[in-house]
Enzyme design. Structure first.
Site, short mmCIF file in Angstrom:
data_model
loop_
_atom_site.label_atom_id
_atom_site.label_comp_id
_atom_site.label_asym_id
_atom_site.label_seq_id
_atom_site.Cartn_x
_atom_site.Cartn_y
_atom_site.Cartn_z
N ASP A 100 0.86 -1.17 0.00
CA ASP A 100 0.00 0.00 0.00
C ASP A 100 0.90 1.23 0.00
OD1 ASP A 100 -1.51 2.16 0.75
OD2 ASP A 100 -2.61 1.13 2.33
N ASP A 102 0.98 5.33 -0.23
CA ASP A 102 0.08 6.44 -0.07
C ASP A 102 0.88 7.72 -0.05
OD1 ASP A 102 -1.87 8.24 1.38
OD2 ASP A 102 -3.00 6.38 1.13
N ASP A 303 1.14 2.26 12.87
CA ASP A 303 2.43 2.61 12.30
C ASP A 303 3.20 1.41 11.80
OD1 ASP A 303 2.56 5.22 12.10
OD2 ASP A 303 4.20 5.53 13.51
#
Lengths: 396, 354
Positions: A100, A102, A303
């Protein structure tokens, strides 16, 4: 914004989304959908509806059509009982490997516009797929699925059955490899001692030189080498090398020293694979090359990189993103370069919609330039959905 | 047919098993006949050595009989280990076999190592073009001790899914694969009644040995630590470490950082790890000192519940009432303290009230 307007805005988004879900039924069915957990959030609703599973295609399609979720997710994991209320009752069978990326995680994210940020993530995503997943890890192209997330990033699902049973520690190792964590400089830079010389009776030990890997070496060695050469070229070509170095985060005083040290002779030596032993030069090059070539992966709520989580929910391919109205769009590796989310992930028409803009905007969408002031005006529906979703406008 | 010495040295190979099946004695003879007395003695020696020295030990393989006895001692040792029925004992035995195999494997030809890899279903290739050994990254990940920096994937040459390893490193990977294989094998078997009867005195001797070992561990007080107040996650990790299970790096880290926050000294923490079957004092000391900050500039703080969960070391099926109220394992410990104190107070109150 009054409550009437916000109510109207939600209705507008919901109706538009419903239209899309009615028209695009089959595309939405993910593979192995009976083994996956689904989760949704709704317009104006709080919290997330989780632990859902569907055994019939029709139930799934009807659900989307009737409930019209703002955001739709499914599990990258397969379960024996995807709808069990707790994780251990679900009985985990395996999970795809998910990456992922971003734009939130770019170092200068807040300074970039939506388009610029997307462009930067794309570069990084391309590197992840081409250099890491295809080249180093040797995954087959047919096992990689790439998606634009509908929001600010890109997802890659690795569907090679070989990865399904990797545990989270093993996934973490893969993440560490890709993000460049714990790279040892002694492995990258090797010390060579040239031959000993003898003058008369005394033997003099040879000169120690530090060798840098060559650009064509596999894995991180070649990557660091290419990174270093690129940086050297950039600095040498730049008109204001000190400023260039400052961009790399070097303090002015150190930059000046570095430039003084970086004589033409030294640059030539670096290109030949000899890295002199000046400690500042060495650590500067290693760190900047690492930053340049590693991939920053998005972290979840804790995190922790999403990739390590074997029970992760991920946005459902072909669903719409409630914050932008853009479609989670599948990409071909070859089309990655050309892909423009603000054209290719747009699904709505240009029927005019009356909105009240809360801030002036200037952006290109669907191939048209939109430069608009605040206040009430008509805009094409695709833009209206985008702006209302991003809370930059309300339906008037 | 492979050389008999090879079969004796590597009794876990398919060829060795087949040899016993074809040429070996019946189970009854193996357990009772005087001819195989030596094999039975060696079997017990394997277990003793593994428990005490983490290595099943080397014996002479000069004659054919030597080899056959050595070979037959392997299934005997395994059957007894199952009957002792203790996890720590089984883990330690598996480690002893694996470590012994490693010591032999490093001296074999690379082609032999590759043959063994195939038998273990590891995807290993010999690259003719550069005369290097390569292994698929998944098999590497499964078997490499990546908690050490030099074994991390990033510090390796990887190309098209394959990681290059040296001869010695391949032997090390095989050791781990074998250890896991034996562990799995031991866990899947049940104790056979006949074996139990034949070796009953040895089995209870081993059980006693384990008990004494445990007691020694327990009676060495770990500072002011109260074990029953530990949260389930830390308790689990501790028992896994002491049972010699392969606790991932993060698990070890979590335990050390946790105990350090409870003001345990480096030596006290070391004591806990010392009972692990794969304990190596220097390496452990270095890492413990690093985490506790006695040789590094930072003292790491222990992981919270969220992080424990993402690392998969929170035993979600054992979550209890206190777990639900806290977000950090340390608070579990403190809460238990307070609970205990309260209980004591109320009980003394009751007493004085009487």
């Amino acid at each position: 914004m009054n409550s009437f307007e916000s109510q109207k805005s939600l209705e507008f988004l919901k109706n538009s989304f419903r239209e899309y879900y009615e028209k695009n039924r089959m595309a939405l069915l993910p593979d192995r959908f009976g083994r996956r957990e689904f989760a949704f959030t709704f317009f104006g609703g709080k919290g997330m509806l989780r632990h859902l599973s569907f055994s019939k295609k029709k139930d799934f399609i009807d659900f989307l059509k009737e409930r019209v979720p703002a955001h739709a997710y499914y599990s990258s994991a397969y379960y024996q009982k995807p709808d069990a209320p707790s994780m251990q009752q679900k009985n985990w069978m395996g999970a795809e490997l998910i990456f992922d990326l971003d734009s939130d995680h770019l170092p200068n994210a807040e300074k970039l516009s939506y388009t610029e940020a997307l462009e930067q993530v794309k570069k990084e995503f391309k590197r992840l797929v081409e250099e890491f997943l295809l080249q180093d890890f040797g995954f087959d192209e047919k096992h990689l699925e790439l998606y634009f997330s509908g929001g600010r990033g890109y997802h890659c699902h690795v569907k090679d059955p070989m990865v399904f049973d990797l545990d989270s520690n093993e996934r973490r190792e893969i993440v560490d490899y890709i993000t460049g964590r714990d790279l040892r400089d002694t492995i990258i830079f090797r010390q060579y001692v040239s031959e000993r010389r003898q003058y008369g009776r005394r033997i003099y030990s040879g000169i120690k030189t530090l060798r840098m890997p060559t650009p064509d070496q596999p894995g991180w060695k070649g990557r660091i080498s290419r990174g270093i050469i690129e940086i050297v070229n950039e600095i040498k070509k730049s008109r204001d090398p000190i400023k260039k170095l400052q961009e790399y985060g070097v303090k002015k005083r150190n930059a000046e020293k570095l430039i003084r040290d970086l004589s033409d002779e030294r640059v030539r030596r670096i290109k030949n694979g000899l890295l002199d032993q000046s400690k500042t030069i060495r650590s500067f090059f290693l760190n900047s090359a690492l930053r340049k070539t590693a991939v920053a992966l998005s972290a979840g709520e804790t995190d922790e990189p999403v990739t390590c989580d074997t029970k992760r929910l991920i946005r459902l391919p072909y669903s719409l993103h409630g914050g932008t109205g853009l479609r989670v769009t599948k990409l071909d590796i070859d089309d990655l370069e050309e892909f423009n989310p603000l054209v290719d992930a747009v699904v709505f028409d240009d029927r005019p919609i009356r909105v009240r803009l809360l801030q002036p905007i200037k952006m290109e969408m669907n191939g048209e330039n939109h430069k608009l002031q605040t206040g009430i005006q008509d805009v094409p529906r695709y833009l209206a959905v985008f702006l209302v979703g991003k809370k930059m406008a309300v339906v008037a | 047919m492979m050389d008999l010495t090879i079969l004796a040295k590597y009794p876990f190979l398919n060829n060795s098993r087949e040899y016993i099946k074809k040429n070996g004695p019946s189970v009854k003879d193996l357990l009772e006949s005087l001819v195989y007395e030596r094999a039975r003695i060696i079997g017990i020696e394997r277990l003793d050595n593994a428990f005490k020295n983490r290595d099943v030990g080397e014996r002479s393989l000069a004659t054919e009989t030597d080899c056959i006895m050595e070979l037959l001692s392997y299934p005997i040792a395994r059957m007894i280990a199952v009957c002792v029925g203790d996890n720590f004992f089984k883990r330690r035995y598996a480690l002893g076999e694996a470590y012994h195999a490693y010591k032999n494997l490093i001296n074999e030809q690379t082609s032999f190592l590759i043959k063994v890899s195939k038998e273990f279903n590891l995807n290993v290739k010999y690259a003719e073009e550069n005369k290097r050994i390569k292994i698929h990254f998944k098999d590497y990940l499964r078997n490499a001790p990546t908690r050490y920096k030099e074994w991390k994937m990033i510090n390796r040459d990887m190309e098209k899914g394959y990681i290059y390893v040296s001869h010695k490193e391949l032997a090390r990977l095989l050791e781990e694969a074998l250890r896991r294989k034996i562990n799995k094998d031991l866990d899947s078997r049940e104790c056979d009644e006949t074996i139990y009867k034949v070796f009953s005195s040895e089995i209870s001797r081993f059980q006693n040995m384990v008990m004494i070992h445990r007691k020694k561990m327990r009676t060495t007080p770990i500072g002011k630590l109260s074990v029953e107040k530990l949260p389930p996650c830390i308790k689990n990790l501790l028992s896994a470490i002491q049972a010699g299970e392969n606790v991932p790096h993060m698990g070890r880290f979590a335990v050390v950082a946790f105990l350090n926050s409870l003001k345990l000294s480096v030596d006290e923490i070391m004591k806990i790890f010392s009972s692990a079957p794969d304990y190596e004092e220097d390496k452990t000391r270095y890492q413990v000192e690093h985490i506790t900050g006695s040789i590094s500039s930072t003292s790491y703080s222990p992981l919270g519940c969220e992080k424990m969960r993402t690392y998969g070391i929170c035993p979600e099926e054992q979550i209890d009432e206190i777990c639900k109220k806290i977000r950090h394992p340390l608070n579990y410990y403190y809460r238990k303290w307070r609970q205990k104190e309260k209980e004591e107070k109320t009980s003394t109150k009751e007493e004085t009230g009487l």
